[in-house]
Design an enzyme around this catalytic site. Sequence first.
Site, mmCIF file in Angstrom:
data_model
loop_
_atom_site.group_PDB
_atom_site.id
_atom_site.type_symbol
_atom_site.label_atom_id
_atom_site.label_comp_id
_atom_site.label_asym_id
_atom_site.label_seq_id
_atom_site.Cartn_x
_atom_site.Cartn_y
_atom_site.Cartn_z
ATOM 1 C CG ASP A 80 79.013 12.897 104.106
ATOM 2 O OD1 ASP A 80 77.898 13.378 103.856
ATOM 3 O OD2 ASP A 80 79.214 12.060 105.010
ATOM 4 C CG HIS A 181 75.967 13.279 111.878
ATOM 5 N ND1 HIS A 181 75.405 14.473 111.516
ATOM 6 C CD2 HIS A 181 76.126 12.589 110.724
ATOM 7 C CE1 HIS A 181 75.247 14.507 110.197
ATOM 8 N NE2 HIS A 181 75.662 13.371 109.699
ATOM 9 C CB THR A 240 80.025 6.216 114.248
ATOM 10 O OG1 THR A 240 79.687 7.567 113.930
ATOM 11 C CG2 THR A 240 80.760 6.197 115.581
HETATM 12 ZN ZN LIG Z 1 76.025 12.990 107.685
#
Ligand SMILES: [Zn+2]
Length: 295
Positions: A80, A181, A240
């Site tokens: 990622d 994000h 998250t």
């Molecule tokens: Zn990302």
Amino acid sequence: MQTLRDVLQQAQQRGVAVGHFNISDLVLLKAVFDAAQELRVPVLVGASEGERAFMGVRQIAALVKSLREEFNFPIFLNADHTHSLAKAEEAAKAGFDAIVFDLSALPVEENVRQTKEAVVALKSINPSILIEGEIGDIGTGSEIHESAPDLSKGLTTPEEARQFVEATGVDILAPAVGNMHGMLRSMVRGEAKKHLDIERIAAIKRAVGVPLTLHGGSGTDDDDFRRAIQAGINIVHINTELRVAWRRGLEGSLAKKPDEVVPYKILPPVIESVKEVAGSRLRLFNGNGLIARAV
Ligand SMILES: [Zn+2]
């Protein structure tokens, strides 16, 4: 054994999306794998540069490969948010199935030039590796934020997306379509949800034709997820929400057993806590009760 490319094609045909979950320890990996195995749906695990530095690039690759082989199960590994060719090559050599080559912070011409070079270099290491490129602004940091950044100027347009995919040869595109994000505190409390620009997703899909990834999925409204997948999203990233579940699970387990020191007795409730979140997201992305017998 199916390849990641096969899995993405099938997801597009079935109108479902592949869940992508970040891992930075064995608890997260076990939880995600258990959830996918129970539901019998393919799954992607991801590790960012920071997560890879913590676990070890080759060590993560060995763990995921061992699960795939021992259980004959379609679990795939993604590098990622990789910001340099050197880090991307390291992941390709370690056996990662896909790489998010993310130079979205650079001016777009520079992003195009370097991403195009990276696609050639990485495919020379592994011709079947999938490269994802990123344009637009979706913020940084899969953590809890105090306030929402203004990302409205960084939304991806269909024309930019088309030009970027054509010029670079990326296999997958990550657009900015209202996603972000991390999560706001209000989202962690469940009082607010993220909403997506569904029309923009559909227009970008028509313009590029390649698989699309939605980054920063944590805290997104369930119905927005369903409509985004119908509009052409093929991979959804959740990080998250898992990190929140990991911490809550750990705090709960430690509080319940103040004198316990045996890690394998402390950690199973943490796995359960994370698995519950991963499982509920996988059910949603794979069409709830309509889960095809994909595995
Ligand atoms: Zn990302």
